[in-house]
Design an enzyme around this catalytic site. Structure first.
Site, PDB file in Angstrom:
ATOM      1  N   GLU A 133     -24.827  -2.282  -2.592  1.00  0.00           N
ATOM      2  CA  GLU A 133     -25.118  -2.561  -1.186  1.00  0.00           C
ATOM      3  C   GLU A 133     -24.491  -1.512  -0.260  1.00  0.00           C
ATOM      4  O   GLU A 133     -23.394  -1.020  -0.510  1.00  0.00           O
ATOM      5  CB  GLU A 133     -24.599  -3.960  -0.814  1.00  0.00           C
ATOM      6  N   CYS A 173     -21.279   2.108   6.030  1.00  0.00           N
ATOM      7  CA  CYS A 173     -20.272   1.653   5.070  1.00  0.00           C
ATOM      8  C   CYS A 173     -20.864   1.785   3.675  1.00  0.00           C
ATOM      9  O   CYS A 173     -21.846   1.112   3.350  1.00  0.00           O
ATOM     10  CB  CYS A 173     -19.919   0.203   5.403  1.00  0.00           C
ATOM     11  N   CYS A 205     -15.925  -4.320  -8.986  1.00  0.00           N
ATOM     12  CA  CYS A 205     -14.588  -3.738  -8.802  1.00  0.00           C
ATOM     13  C   CYS A 205     -13.701  -4.210  -9.942  1.00  0.00           C
ATOM     14  O   CYS A 205     -13.838  -5.341 -10.400  1.00  0.00           O
ATOM     15  CB  CYS A 205     -14.011  -4.200  -7.457  1.00  0.00           C
ATOM     16  N   CYS A 258      -8.709  -8.662  -5.662  1.00  0.00           N
ATOM     17  CA  CYS A 258      -8.055  -9.151  -4.447  1.00  0.00           C
ATOM     18  C   CYS A 258      -8.645 -10.536  -4.164  1.00  0.00           C
ATOM     19  O   CYS A 258      -9.864 -10.706  -4.169  1.00  0.00           O
ATOM     20  CB  CYS A 258      -8.307  -8.183  -3.297  1.00  0.00           C
ATOM     21  N   CYS A 315     -11.471 -11.328  -1.512  1.00  0.00           N
ATOM     22  CA  CYS A 315     -12.601 -10.391  -1.434  1.00  0.00           C
ATOM     23  C   CYS A 315     -13.731 -10.819  -2.364  1.00  0.00           C
ATOM     24  O   CYS A 315     -13.512 -11.058  -3.550  1.00  0.00           O
ATOM     25  CB  CYS A 315     -12.119  -8.993  -1.792  1.00  0.00           C
ATOM     26  N   GLY A 329     -16.131  -1.685  -4.311  1.00  0.00           N
ATOM     27  CA  GLY A 329     -15.369  -0.856  -5.233  1.00  0.00           C
ATOM     28  C   GLY A 329     -14.142  -0.195  -4.644  1.00  0.00           C
ATOM     29  O   GLY A 329     -13.930  -0.165  -3.427  1.00  0.00           O
ATOM     30  N   GLU A 330     -13.317   0.317  -5.541  1.00  0.00           N
ATOM     31  CA  GLU A 330     -12.089   1.008  -5.171  1.00  0.00           C
ATOM     32  C   GLU A 330     -12.336   2.516  -5.336  1.00  0.00           C
ATOM     33  O   GLU A 330     -12.383   3.024  -6.454  1.00  0.00           O
ATOM     34  CB  GLU A 330     -10.945   0.519  -6.082  1.00  0.00           C
ATOM     35  N   SER A 359     -11.044   3.975   2.240  1.00  0.00           N
ATOM     36  CA  SER A 359     -10.142   2.819   2.232  1.00  0.00           C
ATOM     37  C   SER A 359      -9.719   2.508   0.803  1.00  0.00           C
ATOM     38  O   SER A 359     -10.551   2.398  -0.092  1.00  0.00           O
ATOM     39  CB  SER A 359     -10.860   1.606   2.839  1.00  0.00           C
ATOM     40  N   SER A 402      -5.482  -0.896   2.609  1.00  0.00           N
ATOM     41  CA  SER A 402      -5.644  -2.356   2.681  1.00  0.00           C
ATOM     42  C   SER A 402      -4.281  -2.986   2.459  1.00  0.00           C
ATOM     43  O   SER A 402      -3.886  -3.257   1.334  1.00  0.00           O
ATOM     44  CB  SER A 402      -6.610  -2.821   1.595  1.00  0.00           C
ATOM     45  N   LEU A 403      -3.582  -3.234   3.542  1.00  0.00           N
ATOM     46  CA  LEU A 403      -2.200  -3.707   3.425  1.00  0.00           C
ATOM     47  C   LEU A 403      -2.146  -5.229   3.227  1.00  0.00           C
ATOM     48  O   LEU A 403      -1.698  -5.707   2.194  1.00  0.00           O
ATOM     49  CB  LEU A 403      -1.418  -3.298   4.677  1.00  0.00           C
ATOM     50  N   HIS A 404      -2.591  -5.968   4.215  1.00  0.00           N
ATOM     51  CA  HIS A 404      -2.808  -7.422   4.141  1.00  0.00           C
ATOM     52  C   HIS A 404      -1.575  -8.303   3.960  1.00  0.00           C
ATOM     53  O   HIS A 404      -1.663  -9.523   4.118  1.00  0.00           O
ATOM     54  CB  HIS A 404      -3.828  -7.781   3.065  1.00  0.00           C
ATOM     55  N   ASN A 444     -13.588 -12.739   6.611  1.00  0.00           N
ATOM     56  CA  ASN A 444     -15.003 -13.079   6.524  1.00  0.00           C
ATOM     57  C   ASN A 444     -15.216 -13.983   5.315  1.00  0.00           C
ATOM     58  O   ASN A 444     -14.960 -13.567   4.188  1.00  0.00           O
ATOM     59  CB  ASN A 444     -15.840 -11.796   6.375  1.00  0.00           C
ATOM     60  N   CYS A 489     -17.066  -6.974   6.176  1.00  0.00           N
ATOM     61  CA  CYS A 489     -16.022  -6.523   5.244  1.00  0.00           C
ATOM     62  C   CYS A 489     -15.771  -7.564   4.176  1.00  0.00           C
ATOM     63  O   CYS A 489     -15.510  -8.725   4.499  1.00  0.00           O
ATOM     64  CB  CYS A 489     -14.686  -6.365   5.961  1.00  0.00           C
TER      65      CYS A 489
END
Ligand code: SAH
Ligand code: SF4
Length: 408
Positions: free
Chosen positions: A124, A137, A144, A148, A151, A208-209, A240, A262-264, A339, A382
């Site tokens: 996507e 994006c 992935c 996380c 996600c 993905g990373e 990211s 991506s701290l979070h 989200n 996201c």
């Protein structure tokens, strides 16, 4: 209202093992370096002395003007165009579905054909128009390897890495659909009204990373930022990462795009749960890699992404700790309202809580830190991306290709 345009004949999401055994496609040129293109041209007898000129010529057509067919390359002799067409592939992968959100966000489901004995896979890509920019994006992997917990992509096992050509194809396809080839070949059915901006920014924030697919991401971003092609400024490309610390330095030195982390969470115990790669590379190592990120400066700040999860990481104490942790790092803070997606237990923080959190961050000198959710109604925001593709075991592919089982 959401409009969905299904461009496929059947179920757009169904993984298709059968396509994996269709005859091999012609070698692709999208994603190759200029030298790589020259090498390919040599195989069809283009004389040595012309290789450089020809590969530059193809480069400009493919990346500068959006050609997807050699027949469009009018300054190349007809016979050579025909030979190129019989020998190489520069066609785009197929868009199997396109959805448009009430807010103008567009999401494309792109079917990547089978390659190197791997099954085809769906990926996507999302386009987000804003008043002062248009952001694309893009994805770097199907699924992935990381998990996380907040996600949606993290619930899809890694199907495969994308090639450089497949990463670039997402930009090419978006430019085609948006009629965004200034001075180039414009499709007559470009669906976007003139008032909407075309692509000015690219973010590697899809599926993905990216730092787990480093070589392909690097090659694709170097091509996307090449001045004789798509000419996207590296300052308008953001990668990211969830925090693959050993690759962060290389990303800065070798790709040179903007970095987002991506701290979070601001404590290892919580980040271990939310972003499990933290168990391997804890906060201290991650922040040290940011402090020494090549090229980081006040003009080139690192973006820290922080998803707002109700009752999990959204206290004022967390906000103060966030500000303290980032002291000394040229940083932007991006608070992302969570989200939701089907099956998640997390909830988005209340608006008052987000505002109070943002207030602490604001007072520490960070401007407008809250990211407006876009495309939620079409699951394009996201962390909502996921395709139905699954990894097809090698034996299944061999069987589909009519090869005997190893133990048969
Ligand atoms: N894998 C990379 C890039 C893709 S995700 C990474 O993790 O950085 C892009 C951003 O969306 C990341 O900051 C990610 O943590 C965040 N994200 C993931 N799921 C989300 C969700 N459900 N709501 C809001 N943001 C989410
Ligand atoms: Fe993968 Fe990024 Fe999602 Fe984590 S947030 S599971 S790294 S895509």
């Amino acid at each position: 209202m959401t409009t969905a345009l299904d461009l496929s004949a059947g179920n757009a999401n169904a993984p298709r093992v059968d396509a994996a055994v269709t005859p091999a496609r012609l070698p692709g040129l999208i994603g190759l370096s200029r030298e790589g293109i020259a090498e390919q041209l040599a195989t069809i007898g283009v004389p040595d002395r012309q290789l450089r000129m020809r590969s530059n010529q193809l480069w400009r057509w493919m990346y500068g003007r959006g050609a997807s067919d050699f027949a469009q390359m009018t300054d190349i002799a007809k016979e050579l165009r025909a030979t190129l067409g019989e020998s190489f592939d520069i066609a785009r992968p197929e868009i199997v579905a396109e959805q448009v959100s009430v807010d103008g966000t567009r999401k494309w489901l792109i079917r990547l054909p089978a390659r190197d004995g791997q099954a085809p896979a769906d990926v996507e890509t999302v386009y987000i128009p804003e008043h002062d920019r248009g952001t694309l994006c893009i994805s770097s992997q199907v699924g992935c390897t990381l998990t996380c917990t907040f996600c949606h992509t993290g619930t899809q096992k890694l199907v495969r890495n994308l090639t450089a050509g497949e990463i670039l194809a997402q930009i090419l396809i978006a430019r085609d659909r948006l009629g965004d080839w200034p001075g180039g070949i414009r499709p007559t059915d470009a669906p976007v009204p003139d008032a909407e901006r075309a692509i000015s920014n690219v973010v590697l924030m899809g599926m993905g990373e990216p730092l787990y697919n480093f070589d392909h991401v690097k090659q694709a971003m170097l091509i996307a930022s090449d001045g004789e092609g798509m000419s996207l400024s590296k300052r308008r490309i953001t990668l990211s990462t969830s925090g693959v610390v050993p690759m962060i330095e290389r990303a800065g030195a070798e790709i040179g795009v903007m970095l987002a982390i991506s701290l979070h969470a601001v404590r290892d115990e919580l980040r271990d749960v939310l972003v499990p790669i933290n168990r391997k590379y804890p906060l201290e190592q991650l922040l040290e890699a940011c402090r020494t990120y090549p090229g980081v400066s006040n003009a080139r700040r690192i973006t820290f992404e922080y998803v707002m999860l109700k009752g999990v990481n959204d206290s004022l104490e967390d906000a103060r700790e966030l500000v303290r942790l980032l002291k000394g790092i040229p940083a932007k803070i991006n608070l992302i309202p969570f989200n939701p997606w089907p099956g998640t237990d997390y909830e988005c923080s209340d608006w008052d809580t987000i505002e109070a959190f943002a207030d602490v961050v604001n007072r520490a000198g960070y401007a407008s830190p809250v990211r407006t959710p876009r495309g939620r109604d079409i699951m394009a925001a996201c962390g909502q991306l996921k395709s139905a593709s699954e990894r097809v075991p090698a034996w299944k592919l061999r069987e589909a290709a009519g090869e005997p089982r190893a133990n048969a």
